[in-house]
Design a protein around this motif. Structure first.
Motif, PDB file in Angstrom:
ATOM      1  N   ASN A   1       0.816  -1.211   0.000  1.00 27.40           N
ATOM      2  CA  ASN A   1       0.000   0.000   0.000  1.00 27.40           C
ATOM      3  C   ASN A   1       0.853   1.266   0.000  1.00 27.40           C
ATOM      4  O   ASN A   1       0.479   2.276  -0.607  1.00 27.40           O
ATOM      5  CB  ASN A   1      -0.940  -0.001   1.196  1.00 27.40           C
ATOM      6  CG  ASN A   1      -2.120  -0.928   0.990  1.00 27.40           C
ATOM      7  OD1 ASN A   1      -2.647  -1.044  -0.110  1.00 27.40           O
ATOM      8  ND2 ASN A   1      -2.536  -1.610   2.048  1.00 27.40           N
ATOM      9  N   ILE A   2       1.999   1.221   0.661  1.00 30.75           N
ATOM     10  CA  ILE A   2       2.905   2.367   0.641  1.00 30.75           C
ATOM     11  C   ILE A   2       3.395   2.626  -0.787  1.00 30.75           C
ATOM     12  O   ILE A   2       3.399   3.767  -1.267  1.00 30.75           O
ATOM     13  CB  ILE A   2       4.094   2.124   1.589  1.00 30.75           C
ATOM     14  CG1 ILE A   2       3.634   2.194   3.048  1.00 30.75           C
ATOM     15  CG2 ILE A   2       5.215   3.138   1.339  1.00 30.75           C
ATOM     16  CD1 ILE A   2       4.661   1.694   4.044  1.00 30.75           C
ATOM     17  N   ILE A   3       3.789   1.561  -1.469  1.00 32.02           N
ATOM     18  CA  ILE A   3       4.275   1.698  -2.846  1.00 32.02           C
ATOM     19  C   ILE A   3       3.147   2.129  -3.770  1.00 32.02           C
ATOM     20  O   ILE A   3       3.329   2.988  -4.644  1.00 32.02           O
ATOM     21  CB  ILE A   3       4.907   0.381  -3.314  1.00 32.02           C
ATOM     22  CG1 ILE A   3       6.107   0.028  -2.436  1.00 32.02           C
ATOM     23  CG2 ILE A   3       5.340   0.472  -4.780  1.00 32.02           C
ATOM     24  CD1 ILE A   3       6.597  -1.411  -2.613  1.00 32.02           C
ATOM     25  N   LEU A   4       1.967   1.542  -3.569  1.00 28.97           N
ATOM     26  CA  LEU A   4       0.820   1.884  -4.400  1.00 28.97           C
ATOM     27  C   LEU A   4       0.443   3.357  -4.237  1.00 28.97           C
ATOM     28  O   LEU A   4       0.154   4.059  -5.221  1.00 28.97           O
ATOM     29  CB  LEU A   4      -0.369   0.995  -4.046  1.00 28.97           C
ATOM     30  CG  LEU A   4      -1.667   1.234  -4.833  1.00 28.97           C
ATOM     31  CD1 LEU A   4      -1.451   0.981  -6.321  1.00 28.97           C
ATOM     32  CD2 LEU A   4      -2.778   0.340  -4.291  1.00 28.97           C
ATOM     33  N   ASP A   5       0.467   3.846  -3.015  1.00 28.58           N
ATOM     34  CA  ASP A   5       0.157   5.251  -2.777  1.00 28.58           C
ATOM     35  C   ASP A   5       1.174   6.153  -3.475  1.00 28.58           C
ATOM     36  O   ASP A   5       0.808   7.163  -4.097  1.00 28.58           O
ATOM     37  CB  ASP A   5       0.141   5.544  -1.276  1.00 28.58           C
ATOM     38  CG  ASP A   5      -0.188   6.990  -0.980  1.00 28.58           C
ATOM     39  OD1 ASP A   5      -1.348   7.376  -1.147  1.00 28.58           O
ATOM     40  OD2 ASP A   5       0.732   7.739  -0.580  1.00 28.58           O
ATOM     41  N   ALA A   6       2.445   5.777  -3.396  1.00 33.74           N
ATOM     42  CA  ALA A   6       3.475   6.564  -4.084  1.00 33.74           C
ATOM     43  C   ALA A   6       3.289   6.503  -5.591  1.00 33.74           C
ATOM     44  O   ALA A   6       3.491   7.499  -6.295  1.00 33.74           O
ATOM     45  CB  ALA A   6       4.861   6.049  -3.696  1.00 33.74           C
ATOM     46  N   ALA A   7       2.898   5.339  -6.087  1.00 35.28           N
ATOM     47  CA  ALA A   7       2.680   5.193  -7.526  1.00 35.28           C
ATOM     48  C   ALA A   7       1.545   6.090  -8.005  1.00 35.28           C
ATOM     49  O   ALA A   7       1.587   6.628  -9.116  1.00 35.28           O
ATOM     50  CB  ALA A   7       2.372   3.731  -7.861  1.00 35.28           C
ATOM     51  N   ARG A   8       0.545   6.275  -7.172  1.00 32.61           N
ATOM     52  CA  ARG A   8      -0.602   7.093  -7.560  1.00 32.61           C
ATOM     53  C   ARG A   8      -0.344   8.582  -7.401  1.00 32.61           C
ATOM     54  O   ARG A   8      -0.982   9.405  -8.069  1.00 32.61           O
ATOM     55  CB  ARG A   8      -1.820   6.695  -6.708  1.00 32.61           C
ATOM     56  CG  ARG A   8      -2.412   5.339  -7.066  1.00 32.61           C
ATOM     57  CD  ARG A   8      -3.499   4.959  -6.080  1.00 32.61           C
ATOM     58  NE  ARG A   8      -4.204   3.751  -6.506  1.00 32.61           N
ATOM     59  CZ  ARG A   8      -5.072   3.083  -5.741  1.00 32.61           C
ATOM     60  NH1 ARG A   8      -5.339   3.520  -4.519  1.00 32.61           N
ATOM     61  NH2 ARG A   8      -5.672   1.997  -6.192  1.00 32.61           N
ATOM     62  N   ASN A   9       0.592   8.954  -6.524  1.00 30.96           N
ATOM     63  CA  ASN A   9       0.690  10.362  -6.142  1.00 30.96           C
ATOM     64  C   ASN A   9       2.067  11.004  -6.318  1.00 30.96           C
ATOM     65  O   ASN A   9       2.209  12.199  -6.068  1.00 30.96           O
ATOM     66  CB  ASN A   9       0.276  10.520  -4.673  1.00 30.96           C
ATOM     67  CG  ASN A   9      -1.161  10.090  -4.430  1.00 30.96           C
ATOM     68  OD1 ASN A   9      -2.084  10.683  -4.969  1.00 30.96           O
ATOM     69  ND2 ASN A   9      -1.349   9.052  -3.649  1.00 30.96           N
ATOM     70  N   SER A  10       3.057  10.243  -6.754  1.00 26.60           N
ATOM     71  CA  SER A  10       4.403  10.813  -6.792  1.00 26.60           C
ATOM     72  C   SER A  10       4.687  11.597  -8.066  1.00 26.60           C
ATOM     73  O   SER A  10       5.672  12.308  -8.155  1.00 26.60           O
ATOM     74  CB  SER A  10       5.452   9.698  -6.635  1.00 26.60           C
ATOM     75  OG  SER A  10       5.405   8.819  -7.744  1.00 26.60           O
ATOM     76  N   SER A  11       3.843  11.478  -9.079  1.00 29.37           N
ATOM     77  CA  SER A  11       4.083  12.183 -10.331  1.00 29.37           C
ATOM     78  C   SER A  11       3.705  13.660 -10.203  1.00 29.37           C
ATOM     79  O   SER A  11       3.094  14.077  -9.225  1.00 29.37           O
ATOM     80  CB  SER A  11       3.295  11.532 -11.461  1.00 29.37           C
ATOM     81  OG  SER A  11       1.925  11.502 -11.132  1.00 29.37           O
ATOM     82  N   GLN A  12       4.071  14.428 -11.208  1.00 23.71           N
ATOM     83  CA  GLN A  12       3.809  15.865 -11.195  1.00 23.71           C
ATOM     84  C   GLN A  12       2.629  16.185 -12.106  1.00 23.71           C
ATOM     85  O   GLN A  12       2.736  16.063 -13.322  1.00 23.71           O
ATOM     86  CB  GLN A  12       5.055  16.618 -11.648  1.00 23.71           C
ATOM     87  CG  GLN A  12       6.261  16.380 -10.753  1.00 23.71           C
ATOM     88  CD  GLN A  12       7.479  17.153 -11.206  1.00 23.71           C
ATOM     89  OE1 GLN A  12       7.375  18.254 -11.710  1.00 23.71           O
ATOM     90  NE2 GLN A  12       8.646  16.568 -11.008  1.00 23.71           N
ATOM     91  N   PRO A  13       1.477  16.580 -11.536  1.00 24.99           N
ATOM     92  CA  PRO A  13       0.294  16.863 -12.362  1.00 24.99           C
ATOM     93  C   PRO A  13       0.368  18.236 -13.019  1.00 24.99           C
ATOM     94  O   PRO A  13       0.717  19.223 -12.366  1.00 24.99           O
ATOM     95  CB  PRO A  13      -0.854  16.782 -11.352  1.00 24.99           C
ATOM     96  CG  PRO A  13      -0.227  17.144 -10.040  1.00 24.99           C
ATOM     97  CD  PRO A  13       1.190  16.665 -10.100  1.00 24.99           C
ATOM     98  N   VAL A  14       0.048  18.292 -14.301  1.00 24.63           N
ATOM     99  CA  VAL A  14      -0.042  19.542 -15.047  1.00 24.63           C
ATOM    100  C   VAL A  14      -1.250  19.440 -15.972  1.00 24.63           C
ATOM    101  O   VAL A  14      -1.292  18.552 -16.830  1.00 24.63           O
ATOM    102  CB  VAL A  14       1.231  19.821 -15.879  1.00 24.63           C
ATOM    103  CG1 VAL A  14       1.089  21.153 -16.621  1.00 24.63           C
ATOM    104  CG2 VAL A  14       2.478  19.825 -14.998  1.00 24.63           C
TER     105      VAL A  14
END
Length: 469
Positions: free
Chosen positions: A293-306
């Motif tokens: 779940n820690i990795i999954l959360d990072a996968a969903r939120n670590s990118s930069q939205p534009v």
């Protein structure tokens, strides 16, 4: 696999993962103080091992899967030290790796560099996108062979393990891997249906041979037909930790020895995990769930939205940022370096609401999207379901729209408006530029192959996507 995609943009390559369930777990609150301390310590190390080891375990599962045959197959499988071509564009039928592309033929393989280096032969490839992305078992880029880095003339390229000091042919480039196993994730651009025959011939001309067979190593054997991509059996719970122990032992990194030594406390590298205490075993089962779940959360939120598009600018070279390595590879195993391809994705409309095929959307793309056409660069936007990130079956067999899509109707200024919905539009222009969606939640992935500097350095912005009536 996406955050993606460099994924196998080159096989591209991503592995299906699902949230595990182990049933009722014993709570550490039910233990005496000594047992609770043992549980907590094992748990904390287990979570660290998850974050550290997610990517190499994915790679090892992919290696085993792709090499578990005794002859090259048309789905990309091939024995170790041989190349496996995928002889058609992937579509909704292919469910081994998340977010596969519908733009290229794959020519991939796995090599073992322990006995001797391998030599890759690349044919001359003109006026076409191609890449042979070489990755070590920790998904660090060894080299990206492509028009932009080595030119279109092709040639022989030596792939060796660090520390190899044997004789080598003169005047050939040599690239060194930190690990014994490497993944050759190759792609060849396919411009349209008529172009597939030409691209397939180029695909056949790649060769991989041991150094002692250079330069006359054998041509690719004709692959045996396989109608489906192989299915992944991903280890979970204690089996995952056992797999990590194998990967680390086969592919040790001197620079990571300090953190790897801490894993001995949970049986990795010291004793078999089967022999650890019941308390530690319970801790590791919970560590797997929470680490996932820690990795999954990072996968969903670590990118930069534009403008609703999520960009990832740091793939291919991770250093000690193990969480970034894990999260990127959870989305898309072996994501390309940004200079070679970028894969912004989106799940929401302009108001931040989840995309769903029961609604209609549009996006207008500028006439000139910044990709290096002189190096074979092109772009596409592909439809996937939001849950599993696979392509979606539709009645017109269209899975993407891009710069090579034929019979699109452009606006007067050269821009292109793409219409997205489950129901086919009636308007002539909207129908020509329609990207079919499922009648459920979906996500979109943009691909920019050989992007210009403004793209991979972050100043370029894709347009917003709007919900329409």
């Amino acid at each position: 696999m996406q955050k993606v995609n460099k994924i196998i943009a080159i096989f591209l390559l991503a592995i299906i993962v699902s949230m595990p369930s182990f049933g009722m777990q014993t709570s550490s609150n039910d233990m005496n103080e000594k047992d609770k301390n043992e549980y907590n310590y094992a748990y904390s190390i287990g979570v660290q091992a998850m974050v550290y080891g997610w990517a190499p375990v994915m790679m090892d599962v992919a290696r085993e899967l792709q090499t578990s045959v005794d002859h090259p197959m048309s789905n990309g499988q091939a024995p170790i030290n041989e190349l496996g071509p995928i002889t058609r564009l992937w579509d909704y039928r292919d469910r081994s790796y998340t977010t596969p592309n519908n733009d290229t033929y794959y020519i991939q393989g796995w090599a073992d560099l322990d006995d001797q280096p391998m030599v890759l032969f690349v044919p001359k490839i003109e006026n076409r996108y191609w890449i042979e992305q070489i990755l070590d078992m920790y998904t660090e880029s060894v080299v990206d062979l492509c028009n932009a880095t080595v030119g279109e003339e092709g040639g022989y390229f030596i792939l060796a393990k660090e520390g190899y000091d044997g004789p080598l042919p003169e005047n050939l480039p040599v690239y060194y891997s930190r690990t014994k196993y490497i993944w050759l994730a190759g792609r060849i651009g396919v411009k349209n249906n008529k172009d597939q025959k030409i691209a397939r011939q180029i695909q056949k001309e790649f060769r991989l041979m041991p150094l002692d067979q250079y330069p006359n190593g054998p041509s690719q054997p004709t692959p045996q037909n396989s109608s489906e991509a192989p299915k992944v059996n991903f280890p979970q719970g204690l089996e995952w930790f056992k797999r990590l122990e194998v990967v680390i032992a086969e592919n040790p990194l001197a620079e990571d020895q300090a953190i790897v030594d801490t894993f001995k406390e949970i049986g990795i590298g010291a004793n078999s995990i089967d022999s650890i205490s019941e308390i530690k075993a319970l801790a590791l089962q919970q560590a797997y769930i929470d680490g996932f779940n820690i990795i999954l959360d990072a996968a969903r939120n670590s990118s930069q939205p534009v403008n609703g598009w999520n960009w990832e600018y740091n793939a291919g070279v991770y250093g000690t940022d193990y969480l970034a390595r894990s999260s990127i590879n959870m989305n898309s195993i072996g994501l390309n370096s940004p200079e070679r391809a970028m894969y912004p994705k989106r799940y929401v409309d302009n108001k931040g609401v989840q995309l769903n095929g029961n609604n209609s959307y549009q996006i207008t793309l500028p006439a000139d999207i910044p990709v290096r056409e002189q190096d074979g660069g092109f772009w596409s936007i592909t439809m996937y379901d939001a849950k599993d990130r696979f392509m979606v079956e539709n009645k017109i067999d269209r899975y993407k729209i891009g710069s090579t899509t034929e019979k699109l109707i452009k606006n007067d200024d050269g821009s292109l408006t793409i219409y997205i919905s489950h129901k086919q539009p009636k308007d002539k222009k909207m129908k020509a530029n329609w990207l079919p969606a499922p009648n459920e939640d979906f996500m979109l992935q943009f691909r920019l192959y050989e992007p210009e500097k403004e793209v991979y350095e972050g100043s370029y912005k894709l347009p917003q996507l709007y919900k329409i009536d």
